[in-house]
Enzyme design. Structure first.
Site, PDB file in Angstrom:
ATOM      1  N   GLU A 254       4.746  -3.073  10.423  1.00 48.84           N
ATOM      2  CA  GLU A 254       3.969  -2.188   9.534  1.00 48.84           C
ATOM      3  C   GLU A 254       2.553  -1.945  10.064  1.00 48.84           C
ATOM      4  O   GLU A 254       2.043  -2.685  10.904  1.00 48.84           O
ATOM      5  CB  GLU A 254       3.948  -2.749   8.116  1.00 48.84           C
ATOM      6  CG  GLU A 254       3.300  -4.108   8.020  1.00 48.84           C
ATOM      7  CD  GLU A 254       2.300  -4.181   6.905  1.00 48.84           C
ATOM      8  OE1 GLU A 254       1.463  -3.262   6.780  1.00 48.84           O
ATOM      9  OE2 GLU A 254       2.349  -5.190   6.161  1.00 48.84           O
TER      10      GLU A 254
ATOM     11  N   LYS B 139      -4.208   4.025   2.948  1.00 49.78           N
ATOM     12  CA  LYS B 139      -3.188   2.984   2.728  1.00 49.78           C
ATOM     13  C   LYS B 139      -2.085   3.627   1.903  1.00 49.78           C
ATOM     14  O   LYS B 139      -2.289   3.976   0.745  1.00 49.78           O
ATOM     15  CB  LYS B 139      -3.819   1.789   2.004  1.00 49.78           C
ATOM     16  CG  LYS B 139      -2.828   0.662   1.668  1.00 49.78           C
ATOM     17  CD  LYS B 139      -3.547  -0.506   1.002  1.00 49.78           C
ATOM     18  CE  LYS B 139      -2.564  -1.487   0.371  1.00 49.78           C
ATOM     19  NZ  LYS B 139      -3.229  -2.577  -0.365  1.00 49.78           N
TER      20      LYS B 139
ATOM     21  N   VAL C 243       4.220  -2.681   3.121  1.00 46.66           N
ATOM     22  CA  VAL C 243       5.589  -3.211   3.146  1.00 46.66           C
ATOM     23  C   VAL C 243       6.523  -2.233   2.427  1.00 46.66           C
ATOM     24  O   VAL C 243       7.609  -1.914   2.925  1.00 46.66           O
ATOM     25  CB  VAL C 243       5.645  -4.609   2.491  1.00 46.66           C
ATOM     26  CG1 VAL C 243       7.094  -5.051   2.298  1.00 46.66           C
ATOM     27  CG2 VAL C 243       4.895  -5.625   3.343  1.00 46.66           C
TER      28      VAL C 243
ATOM     29  N   ASP D  59      -0.619  -5.157 -12.507  1.00 43.16           N
ATOM     30  CA  ASP D  59      -0.714  -4.906 -11.075  1.00 43.16           C
ATOM     31  C   ASP D  59       0.370  -5.706 -10.363  1.00 43.16           C
ATOM     32  O   ASP D  59       0.185  -6.856  -9.977  1.00 43.16           O
ATOM     33  CB  ASP D  59      -2.107  -5.288 -10.553  1.00 43.16           C
ATOM     34  CG  ASP D  59      -2.297  -4.896  -9.083  1.00 43.16           C
ATOM     35  OD1 ASP D  59      -1.296  -4.509  -8.427  1.00 43.16           O
ATOM     36  OD2 ASP D  59      -3.430  -4.985  -8.593  1.00 43.16           O
TER      37      ASP D  59
ATOM     38  N   SER E  29       2.850  -5.376  -7.173  1.00 42.60           N
ATOM     39  CA  SER E  29       2.993  -4.569  -5.961  1.00 42.60           C
ATOM     40  C   SER E  29       4.322  -3.834  -5.920  1.00 42.60           C
ATOM     41  O   SER E  29       5.375  -4.395  -6.259  1.00 42.60           O
ATOM     42  CB  SER E  29       2.880  -5.465  -4.728  1.00 42.60           C
ATOM     43  OG  SER E  29       3.073  -4.691  -3.564  1.00 42.60           O
ATOM     44  N   ALA E  30       4.272  -2.589  -5.460  1.00 45.61           N
ATOM     45  CA  ALA E  30       5.497  -1.808  -5.247  1.00 45.61           C
ATOM     46  C   ALA E  30       6.383  -2.475  -4.202  1.00 45.61           C
ATOM     47  O   ALA E  30       7.582  -2.176  -4.126  1.00 45.61           O
ATOM     48  CB  ALA E  30       5.142  -0.386  -4.809  1.00 45.61           C
ATOM     49  N   ASP E  31       5.819  -3.386  -3.415  1.00 44.01           N
ATOM     50  CA  ASP E  31       6.636  -4.098  -2.418  1.00 44.01           C
ATOM     51  C   ASP E  31       7.844  -4.764  -3.090  1.00 44.01           C
ATOM     52  O   ASP E  31       8.945  -4.775  -2.531  1.00 44.01           O
ATOM     53  CB  ASP E  31       5.816  -5.196  -1.717  1.00 44.01           C
ATOM     54  CG  ASP E  31       4.713  -4.647  -0.821  1.00 44.01           C
ATOM     55  OD1 ASP E  31       4.619  -3.415  -0.666  1.00 44.01           O
ATOM     56  OD2 ASP E  31       3.943  -5.471  -0.286  1.00 44.01           O
TER      57      ASP E  31
ATOM     58  N   LYS F 215       0.213 -13.771  -0.502  1.00 44.38           N
ATOM     59  CA  LYS F 215      -1.150 -14.273  -0.424  1.00 44.38           C
ATOM     60  C   LYS F 215      -1.464 -15.087  -1.677  1.00 44.38           C
ATOM     61  O   LYS F 215      -1.024 -14.750  -2.772  1.00 44.38           O
ATOM     62  CB  LYS F 215      -2.128 -13.105  -0.251  1.00 44.38           C
ATOM     63  CG  LYS F 215      -1.970 -12.456   1.117  1.00 44.38           C
ATOM     64  CD  LYS F 215      -2.441 -10.998   1.140  1.00 44.38           C
ATOM     65  CE  LYS F 215      -1.737 -10.245   2.237  1.00 44.38           C
ATOM     66  NZ  LYS F 215      -0.999  -9.077   1.766  1.00 44.38           N
TER      67      LYS F 215
END
Ligand code: PSU
Ligand code: MN
Length: 307
Positions: free
Chosen positions: A25, A87, A107, A141, A143-145, A162
């Site tokens: 990525e 991004k 990602v 919040d 992540s769309a990951d 993380k």
């Protein structure tokens, strides 16, 4: 629609020959690492993948066209200090295409484009996850990951998530969304800079062949989810836990004070760690991504032999 993808001849040939290909990525390069260092890392990741016998395909959007595999001058553009690459998560792909923008893929968007191109495995640093909420609140919040991994059949090799995230909530979402989570030589879900979080993984493998067998078998399970293969940061490069905890507490306070939100959180926190750790977080980040590229390439080669 895949006519729309710009695939380098090397990657296209490898795919049609059934050779192992590893997607890499570009957000970690453009937004996660400082200029200069990012270009070195881009080069090194591609070299590591080749040494293991697979073909690297770094993915980004250039002038509105999704690129699967970047040339040296294209990597220079992506990694330049004044590159101005947005991004791009998956939802940002259409606007970037239509408005002919440049963008680095996360990602979520890299996995989407890898799947579209026919690439089965992808290496990164840390997966996005559920962000921490204030006490008594729910964090929206997420992540769309995670969502993309739930319905995109690509294997993501990463060092967990993380420690700035709510790891417990992230692990629960992966379970709910039926994403297999497999530890590579570990029983623990890794915490990016740290080898172990407080959470365990349901499955463990110790070789690339075992990992490839799981990816292969996953193809026979109905459903569209990906697989998450988690590989901890190499021991010699793990961040000191006390330094980590201090930088994390400071970083969270900095985000609140500056009102940083949404997709700006991850790059701001990584930069805070890099500035405050005297280079230690930068070497942890670099070495974990490098090791994930190696593991992904070994699994890609083993997978190509199975098919
Ligand atoms: N791994 C790294 N550095 C990064 C990332 C991963 O070593 O910057 C990026 C990935 O692109 C991942 C993103 O998708 O962080 C997560 O962003 P968010 O929390 O906004 O979903
Ligand atoms: Mn987010």
């Amino acid at each position: 629609m895949s006519d729309h993808l710009s695939i380098t001849p090397e990657v296209a040939d490898a795919l049609s020959a059934g050779q192992g290909v590893v997607a890499l990525e570009s957000t970690l390069l453009a937004h996660g690492l400082p200029p200069g260092r990012n270009r070195e890392v881009a080069q090194r990741l591609e070299h590591i993948v080749r040494q293991a016998g697979a073909i690297p395909a770094t993915i980004a959007v250039l002038d509105g066209t999704p690129h699967i595999g970047l040339t040296e001058p294209e990597l220079d553009r992506l990694c330049a200090p004044d590159a101005g690459f947005a991004k791009l998560s998956r939802r940002d792909l259409a606007p970037a295409y239509a408005l002919k923008r440049n963008g680095a893929t996360t990602v979520a968007s890299t996995a989407t484009l890898a799947h579209q191109a026919g690439i089965k495995i992808f290496a990164t640093g840390g997966l996005g996850g559920v962000h921490l909420a204030a006490p008594g609140e729910t964090s929206w919040d997420v992540s769309a990951d995670l969502d993309v991994l739930a319905h995109t059949p690509v294997t993501v090799v990463c060092s967990g998530v993380k420690s700035i995230l709510d790891i417990a909530a992230t692990v629960e979402v992966l379970e709910t969304r039926s994403v297999p989570v497999v530890g590579y030589g570990t029983n623990h879900f890794p915490g990016f800079y740290l080898r172990e979080s407080a959470h365990t993984v349901p499955w463990r493998v110790d070789t690339a062949a075992e990992a490839a067998a799981i990816v292969h078998a996953h193809g026979s399970v109905p459903g569209e989810s990906g697989v998450l293969l988690v590989n901890p940061v190499p021991e010699a490069h793990e961040l000191d836990r006390d330094l980590h905890d201090r930088l994390l507490a400071e970083g969270m306070a900095m985000l609140r004070q500056k009102g940083i939100r949404g997709k700006d959180i991850t790059p701001a926190l990584l930069a805070h760690f890099h500035a405050g750790s005297g280079g230690a977080s930068l070497s942890a980040n670099t070495e974990l991504v490098a090791d994930n590229a190696r593991v992904a390439a070994e699994v890609a080669v083993a997978l190509a032999q199975l098919r």
